[in-house]
Design a protein around this motif. Structure first.
Motif, PDB file in Angstrom:
ATOM      1  N   THR A  12       2.643 -20.617  -6.341  1.00  0.00           N
ATOM      2  CA  THR A  12       1.341 -20.033  -6.640  1.00  0.00           C
ATOM      3  C   THR A  12       0.224 -20.913  -6.125  1.00  0.00           C
ATOM      4  N   ILE A  15      -0.276 -20.461  -2.494  1.00  0.00           N
ATOM      5  CA  ILE A  15      -0.915 -19.192  -2.160  1.00  0.00           C
ATOM      6  C   ILE A  15      -2.398 -19.224  -2.483  1.00  0.00           C
ATOM      7  N   ASN A  66       2.015 -15.251   5.007  1.00  0.00           N
ATOM      8  CA  ASN A  66       1.979 -15.376   3.546  1.00  0.00           C
ATOM      9  C   ASN A  66       2.391 -14.051   2.919  1.00  0.00           C
ATOM     10  N   SER A  68       1.080 -12.205   0.532  1.00  0.00           N
ATOM     11  CA  SER A  68       0.057 -11.195   0.220  1.00  0.00           C
ATOM     12  C   SER A  68      -0.237 -10.311   1.420  1.00  0.00           C
ATOM     13  N   GLN A  71       2.726  -7.988   1.636  1.00  0.00           N
ATOM     14  CA  GLN A  71       2.624  -6.967   0.599  1.00  0.00           C
ATOM     15  C   GLN A  71       1.612  -5.886   0.998  1.00  0.00           C
ATOM     16  N   ASN A 292       4.781 -12.257  -8.285  1.00  0.00           N
ATOM     17  CA  ASN A 292       4.386 -11.731  -6.977  1.00  0.00           C
ATOM     18  C   ASN A 292       3.175 -10.812  -7.067  1.00  0.00           C
ATOM     19  N   GLN A 296      -0.754 -12.972  -5.838  1.00  0.00           N
ATOM     20  CA  GLN A 296      -1.058 -12.581  -4.460  1.00  0.00           C
ATOM     21  C   GLN A 296      -2.280 -11.661  -4.421  1.00  0.00           C
TER      22      GLN A 296
END
Length: 568
Positions: A12, A15, A66, A68, A71, A292, A296
């Motif tokens: 975390t 990120i 990364n 995010s 996603q 997750n 993100q």
């Protein structure tokens, strides 16, 4: 238990870490654009590092450094373009088939591996070291660098930026609109309600301040972040045990990877943790969310927001029917929407965003402007995934009908279908419907002569076809369980003929040449000299007996002329 959560903490922090040195001043202002996005190329945008990024064409091979960004690509229905991901993107459905381009802990970019994937675009977070970005750019790779997301509005903007960069504007528009609608519903539900105090423990008492997107999640869900009561201005500070006990939060929020969810909430807190001395722990007010989704800056933060609202304000949650917009899978929220993009006169891209409670089948209508020059004319495509999927689509590309089919069949029109936002083997049924104008066929052709052929891996297969004839129109439907090359065809001897015109042939002769013509037979020439035949097509009405009459009058006039000469 604390040791098990330490990898979550470091992941975390990686990120969410503060913007890399030298990037803060160049970061563009974040605004939410309410106008519909437009995707067009060439495209030039300045990234968070102040670098002018130019894309001459829509990128087809994308690497995300990364989770995010990955996603977001999944949520936009553009996952099929992603060829490389970070090691933390494995939670995404199908990500295991992509090349992992980061390694180590903390993670670093394997530059040579990224280059070997020959990407059209690399999406890089603010946490990627400057030298890695420089090496990629020096190798001719196009890299777009993102700033740190500090708010929910930043996530909206990041989603739209990724949509524009990757040619997924319709998906970005739909995703952001749904996020905004859902969050507004949540905010309206908790408006005026008393805010319980909340501590989000990222591990080892690190937490997110109000000036972060995670702080925004807590606030919009109707919670009061205890960091706001402290003197720290850090985005992600580490609170002491004394401060935590002094603030005594009413709720604890923890995160865990998907594989560790579903246990007793108290089991996530170590036996020697100061958190066990808080009111939240004693009253069992512990919310465990998917790491997750909360860590993100990407569309799935809405799932966490709904989960927290249910915990903080159960009555308001029930009154707002927020169950309708929560989901722990790949589902998305909002009304079902369909869109199409005519890429060129040969290709059309179809996209859908299905409501969670709708039947998981997408029904795409094809605009007549795309296939009005085809017969049969493609009218609709129906896609049913094998597993629930709320955002996906299909691309249809016209194929050359001048192709050799088995059984001496004649191709009428052909299309290649390819999916996006889902894997080919996740398809349950693909139904393709087209409309055939029978006036373009030989009058002896019947529906029994119509068929279809699919081609995969170089092999032809005759496919069942469903027909429905109405006056001069035949509706054709083919159902398959794959994304094939599909040809509508006929086994009739003659096809696609226009109405037969009336044709007369008149000879043009040289000296001593006579051409005799008989109906539907080749002209017969009785001369040693050369003759040239000219064909005249007549579509008008022929008056019966008119030509013989002219011939008799001509003979009569000739006879009179000869008779006059004899008298003289």
């Amino acid at each position: 238990m604390m040791n098990r959560r330490l990898p979550v903490l470091f992941t975390t922090i990686l990120i969410l870490a503060t913007v890399a040195p030298g990037l803060t001043a160049a970061a563009p202002a974040t605004t939410t654009n309410t106008q519909a996005l437009e995707c067009s190329f060439p495209l030039e945008q300045t990234d968070a590092s102040g670098h002018d990024v130019t894309l001459n064409e829509e990128p087809q091979r994308i690497v995300t450094l990364n989770p995010s960004a990955a996603q977001t690509m999944w949520e936009l229905g553009a996952r099929e373009k992603v060829v490389g991901v970070s090691q933390f993107a494995g939670f995404l459905d199908g990500a295991e088939s992509r090349e992992v381009v980061t390694s180590g802990f903390p993670s670093s970019v394997e530059v040579e591996k990224v280059i070997s994937l020959d990407p059209d675009l690399v999406l890089a977070p603010n946490t990627i070291p400057d030298d890695s970005v420089t090496q990629l750019r020096d190798a001719g790779v196009t890299v777009y660098r993102f700033a740190m997301a500090a708010s929910i509005e930043d996530i909206y903007q990041k989603t739209k930026t990724i949509g524009q960069l990757t040619g997924a504007c319709s998906g970005a528009d739909a995703t952001v609109t749904e996020m905004q609608t859902d969050i507004q519903t949540i905010e309206a539900a908790v408006e005026g309600a008393e805010q319980p105090s909340v501590f989000y423990d990222m591990g080892d008492h690190y937490t997110a301040g109000p000036n972060t997107f995670i702080g925004g999640i807590l606030a919009k869900a109707g919670g009061h972040n205890i960091v706001a009561n402290t003197a720290t201005e850090k985005a992600y500070p580490q609170l002491s045990a004394e401060v935590i006990l002094e603030q005594d939060p009413e709720f604890l929020v923890l995160s865990a990877p998907p594989s560790q969810l579903g246990n007793d909430p108290k089991s996530y807190i170590g036996e020697d943790s100061v958190l066990r001395e808080t009111t939240a722990f004693k009253q069992g007010n512990i919310v465990v969310v998917d790491t997750n989704h909360i860590s993100q800056p990407a569309p799935r933060v809405v799932d966490v927001m709904v989960q927290l609202t249910k915990a903080f304000h159960p009555d308001a949650y029930a009154d707002a029917n927020l169950d309708e917009i929560t989901d722990q899978d790949d589902s998305t929220i909002g009304p079902t929407t369909y869109s199409h993009t005519i890429v060129d006169n040969q290709t059309i891209r179809l996209d859908t965003h299905l409501n969670y409670f709708d039947e998981q089948t997408a029904n795409f209508s094809i605009p007549t402007s795309f296939t009005n020059d085809s017969n049969p004319q493609l009218t609709s495509v129906r896609v049913t995934p094998r597993e629930p999927n709320w955002q996906f689509g299909v691309t249809a590309t016209k194929l050359d009908s001048n192709v050799t089919l088995p059984d001496s069949a004649t191709a009428l029109a052909g299309y290649q279908f390819t999916p996006h936002g889902m894997w080919p083997d996740s398809l349950e049924t693909l139904s393709v419907t087209a409309t055939l104008n029978t006036t373009q066929l030989n009058q002896n052709t019947s529906t029994d002569d119509l068929t279809a052929y699919t081609k995969q891996n170089g092999n032809w297969t005759q496919t069942d076809i469903h027909t429905n004839r109405t006056n001069e129109t035949i509706t054709l439907r083919v159902d398959t369980s794959s994304y094939p090359s599909l040809y509508f065809a006929t086994t009739a001897t003659e096809t696609a003929q226009q109405p037969t015109p009336t044709t007369t042939t008149q000879p043009t002769t040289t000296a001593e040449t006579t051409t005799t013509q008989t109906t539907q037979q080749p002209a017969t020439t009785t001369s040693a000299a050369t003759s040239t035949e000219t064909t005249t097509t007549t579509t008008g009405t022929t008056i019966p007996g008119f030509t013989p009459t002219i011939t008799l009058l001509s003979l009569l006039l000739v006879s009179l002329g000869l008779y006059g000469k004899r008298r003289h």
